[in-house]
Every structure is written in structure tokens, then in C-alpha cells.
Design an enzyme around this catalytic site. Sequence first.
Site, PDB file in Angstrom:
ATOM      1  N   CYS A 158       8.948  50.153  37.691  1.00 41.70           N
ATOM      2  CA  CYS A 158       9.868  49.251  36.989  1.00 41.70           C
ATOM      3  C   CYS A 158       9.433  49.050  35.537  1.00 41.70           C
ATOM      4  O   CYS A 158       8.550  48.238  35.264  1.00 41.70           O
ATOM      5  CB  CYS A 158       9.938  47.918  37.726  1.00 41.70           C
ATOM      6  SG  CYS A 158      10.953  46.721  36.864  1.00 41.70           S
ATOM      7  N   CYS A 161       9.920  45.498  34.235  1.00 41.94           N
ATOM      8  CA  CYS A 161       8.930  44.516  34.683  1.00 41.94           C
ATOM      9  C   CYS A 161       7.594  44.729  33.958  1.00 41.94           C
ATOM     10  O   CYS A 161       6.940  43.775  33.568  1.00 41.94           O
ATOM     11  CB  CYS A 161       8.642  44.638  36.174  1.00 41.94           C
ATOM     12  SG  CYS A 161      10.065  44.922  37.193  1.00 41.94           S
ATOM     13  N   ASP A 162       7.181  45.992  33.828  1.00 41.65           N
ATOM     14  CA  ASP A 162       5.804  46.268  33.432  1.00 41.65           C
ATOM     15  C   ASP A 162       5.653  46.933  32.066  1.00 41.65           C
ATOM     16  O   ASP A 162       4.527  47.070  31.579  1.00 41.65           O
ATOM     17  CB  ASP A 162       5.140  47.171  34.495  1.00 41.65           C
ATOM     18  CG  ASP A 162       5.169  46.518  35.865  1.00 41.65           C
ATOM     19  OD1 ASP A 162       5.074  45.276  35.919  1.00 41.65           O
ATOM     20  OD2 ASP A 162       5.289  47.229  36.866  1.00 41.65           O
TER      21      ASP A 162
END
Length: 334
Positions: A158, A161-162
Site C-alpha cells: 500500500c 499507507c506507507d
Amino acid sequence: MGQSADAAATAAQTPDSNKGNNGHDKPLETLIIGSGPAGYTAAIYAARAGLKPVMYTGQEPGGQLMITTDVENYPGYPDGIMGPAMMDQFQKQAERFGTDVRYDLVEKVDFSGPVHKVWTAGGDEVHAHTVVVSTGASAKWLGLESEKRLANVGVSACAVCDGFFFKGQNVAVVGAGDTAAEEASYLAKLCPEVHMLVRRDEMRASKIMQDRVKKTPNIIIHWNTETEEVLGEKEVTGVRIKNNKTGETSEIAISGFFVAIGHKPNTDIFKGFLDMHDNGYLKAVPGTSKTNVEGVFVSGDAADQVYRQAVTAAGTGCMAALDAERYLAAKEII
Ligand code: NDP
């Protein structure tokens, strides 16, 4: 106020004690499993029809859109909307009409009787006349030992997200579909070099996404390239790749390794009860949301390996709620 000690003891001894049914013995009219666009749309329709739906969100409340940035293709948002903001609005709309949203994971089901039973990680046992399955799909992994070992210390599925953790550092993205193209474009705004590892000599992504990737100067596409190993001991330091046409191997120094190679439907708990394809996608009676089990309906990506869009998931969530309502009416349960 809690129940009396006697009542509590009686409830505990009842073989079919139905803890998740808010202390009532009667089965729920509609239980919804999963909280993506399909589940929330089913909840909105079911709640407005007076079916008092209970929803179990699953492990990732909000589903796949929680790990997406701009959603630009959902009608009604001419300027686009961030995925998590959209799911927040879905939830508010479902709760406004009385959906009981529970942050818990359904771990086991029994669809063999006239009333359907589910059990959750949090200890609920719930019985329902109708169940809407909207459990969606999850990211696939390459299956390398190094990928597993370095998960969350540089390996991710992701970018949204990261990606931030790799700001100013070089990264790689595996895959050549729309997800990979989207992740590469996102990372290109944060990272000096984004290496896209494509196993064939063409990409599967839509033309507009491919054009975007190809036009981005800091996305370097490696064609005919497979990942041999993610490198690093305690964190990702690089990736060893192999050109599958020439057999040549080489290494690229990276800090983040993003896997974007597709998804697997979250349908394992339904094995033995619901008909599914070999790859796990559930089968619905064409043109309906009906499964092979009476009173169990399916919506969203769990049964869709073709379109897999938020708007198609929402559409099938609507179908599932309407099919559930009609089933309950035909059985004279409502
Ligand atoms: P896809 O299944 O479309 O693509 C998966 C990609 O990963 C393919 O290019 C595939 O290669 C590659 N791949 C699979 N296994 C491996 C492996 N072991 N090693 C290397 N590469 C591998 O999945 P997506 O998640 O990209 O997209 C799913 C659906 O969601 C699609 O319908 C897509 O259009 C849609 N989507 C739409 C978006 C939007 O409209 N904004 C955004 C994201 C997704 P190969 O091509 O060789 O098979």
C-alpha cells in the site's frame, strides 16, 4: 442496567445463545459481513427498508478504498474525493438510518440450516435470516521468503499507507495493472526514483494510466523483469531482478518495495457452503445477488473478478439488500 444473575445464567446455558443479537433470541433480519462500498450500500438500503441491519466491519473497516488516494471515477464527486473520506461518508449514511456497525471480524459461518449462523473473533454468535456477504478482496503477494521477512520494514502492499516513510528514497513497485500504475504515480511525487518491475513487455493497466506512468520522468520501467529476491537483513536495501528474456540478473538499491500484483477474494470462511470459482470468487445467480444458499446474498469484489470498481460494488450491494428484503417478504418474516 445489566441483566439479572439468573437471566445471565439462563442465557449462558441456552445452547443457541445468541450473544451478538443484542441479547434477543430472535434471529436478525439482515446481517452484513464487510464494510466496503458494497457492504455500506447494502446497509443503507436494508436500514431504510426497516431491516435493522447489523454489520461486521472485518479486519479493514472501510475496505480497499481506505488505502486509496483520490477517487475520481465515483459519480457525484466532480472534484474527486479521498478514499477514506468517501468511506466515512458511506458509514455516516448507513448509521443515519440505524445500521448497527460492529468493529469485529467474522471468523466462521454455518449456512447449513434455515437460519444462518456466524461467529466472530470478538466472541459474538449471531443468527440471521438473511446474510449479505461483502467481504471484498485482499492484496496478493509474490510469495518470496524475503518479502515476508521484510514486511512492514520496507515491503508493503500500500503506497498510500506507507509511501511517506520513503520520502526522498528510491523505491520499486512490482506489477503492471492499474494498481501498480497508480502506486508508481503516487510514489513518484515522494521519491527520486520509482522502479516499476513489469514481467512482460507490455502493461495491463488502462491506457490513461500507462500514459501517465510513461510520461513521468522519475518512473523507470523495467520490462520483462521478475523479482528474484528483496535484499536486506533488518530493512530493505535493494532488490535482485532478472530479465526473463536474457536471463541477466542485476540489483537495484531501494528502501521500499511495493507489491501491486492483484487481489484475492476474502471468501475462505465460506468454503463448503457457498459455490465459488477455482480462484475463490463467489458465484451468484446471473443478474441477481443470490448464492446457492437461500437467504445468503453476495455483493462487491468477493463475487466480481471483472469490474472490481467501487461503483459496481455499491450497485451490487443495493441488489443484495433488495434481494434480501424480497426474500424476507416472501418468507413472511417481515
Ligand atoms: P490486475 O490483476 O489488473 O493486475 C495485476 C498485475 O500484476 C498484472 O500486470 C500482472 O502481470 C502482475 N502480476 C501478477 N502476478 C505477478 C507476479 N508474481 N510477479 C510480477 N507481476 C505479477 O490487478 P490490479 O490490482 O492492478 O487491478 C485490479 C482491478 O482494479 C482492475 O480491473 C483495475 O482496472 C482496477 N483498478 C482500477 C483503478 C482505477 O480505476 N483508478 C485503480 C486500481 C485498480 P500480467 O499483466 O503479466 O498478468
